[in-house]
Scaffold this active site. Sequence first.
Site, short mmCIF file in Angstrom:
data_model
loop_
_atom_site.label_atom_id
_atom_site.label_comp_id
_atom_site.label_asym_id
_atom_site.label_seq_id
_atom_site.Cartn_x
_atom_site.Cartn_y
_atom_site.Cartn_z
N SER A 92 0.83 -1.21 0.00
CA SER A 92 0.00 0.00 0.00
C SER A 92 0.85 1.25 0.00
CB SER A 92 -0.85 0.08 1.27
OG SER A 92 -1.54 -1.08 1.48
N GLU A 145 -4.93 -0.69 -8.48
CA GLU A 145 -4.05 0.35 -9.00
C GLU A 145 -2.76 -0.31 -9.49
OE1 GLU A 145 -5.27 4.25 -6.40
OE2 GLU A 145 -4.14 2.71 -5.36
N ASN A 196 -6.24 6.50 -2.33
CA ASN A 196 -6.01 6.95 -0.96
C ASN A 196 -5.63 8.43 -0.88
OD1 ASN A 196 -6.77 4.68 0.41
ND2 ASN A 196 -4.79 3.69 0.15
N HIS A 215 -1.90 -2.93 -6.74
CA HIS A 215 -2.48 -2.63 -5.43
C HIS A 215 -3.97 -2.94 -5.38
CE1 HIS A 215 -3.79 0.51 -2.28
NE2 HIS A 215 -3.25 -0.50 -1.63
#
Length: 288
Positions: free
Chosen positions: A123, A156, A195, A144
């Site tokens: 992450s 991702e 994020n 990801h």
Amino acid sequence: MPIEAVNRIAVVGSGAMGSQIAAVCALAGYPVRIQDISEESLSKARKVLTEQLEKRVEKGKWTREQVDGAWSRMTFTTDLEEAVRDADFVIEAIIEKVDAKRELFARLDELAPAHAVLATNSSTIVSSKIAGATRRPSQVCNMHFFNPALVMELVEVVMNPDTSEDTAQTTMELARRIGKTPILLRKEISGFVANRLLMALFREALHLYEQGIADFRDIDLAATKALNHPMGPFTLMDFTGLDVNYYVMQQQYAETGDPNLKPPKILQEKFEKGEYGRKTGKGFYAYS
Ligand SMILES: NC(=O)c1ccc[n+]([C@@H]2O[C@H](COP(=O)([O-])OP(=O)(O)OC[C@H]3O[C@@H](n4cnc5c(N)ncnc54)[C@H](O)[C@@H]3O)[C@@H](O)[C@H]2O)c1
């Protein structure tokens, strides 16, 4: 490597993410070998996956045949060589420590076929920090997934400066073939896209509250009733943990030195008081 050449997948790390990523691949028809250094983690992965997959059969999301088929394609082992020696694509989901990942990637480079792509599900660690441990940096990238990987659709794919277009496109196509919706990041950036969007929303919500513009409950209402978000930012921060969100903002601030990215005071106060949200019984809201 064309996507048609991806026939076997290995997943390294059988924790919360690795076990579900493996199941997603197996449900899509790929034979998957799952490796972990811990026997205990492997048996926990089997147990937890059994519960999760059974629940989905009961709910009618997948048929018994689909789930039985997935089980027949998954094998579990502590032997890394056995797991990756004929893998065309390796997805790493081990502990979030750069040294452990570099050490693993050096071994993967020795043990996996020369054509295999080595992807990390990290992450926070961009793949340029790991690719140099291999002799194939052009075949390394981030892939990801989001938690829980069995459910969340986005993946991702992040290219490091050495990642080849071929590796990026094969990874994107693999994500599609296992039923996910991939997005491509052509440059590395910490936090990737999803994020970063979330942190920007959290930061603005915290500023509005801190400046006394509106109560946090009303800011949550604005997000749910005007923007159609399923949860307001304060509810979501409490849910994911104010400590986790504080650390993420602190890291972004440390990396950039940008004062706008400094964790807002109200978040720092909550962090210092140990009011982390749901898990401690109190965050912005109180939980019984
Ligand atoms: N949990 C999340 O919400 C989430 C979401 C997206 C990505 N990630 C990333 O996925 C990765 C794994 O996270 P997780 O939540 O599944 O962790 P976890 O702690 O549940 O599982 C990690 C597993 O890796 C195993 N392991 C450790 N070192 C190993 C090694 N050298 N070789 C093989 N196995 C090893 C451990 O035994 C454990 O089973 C991390 O890089 C994390 O950043 C996590």
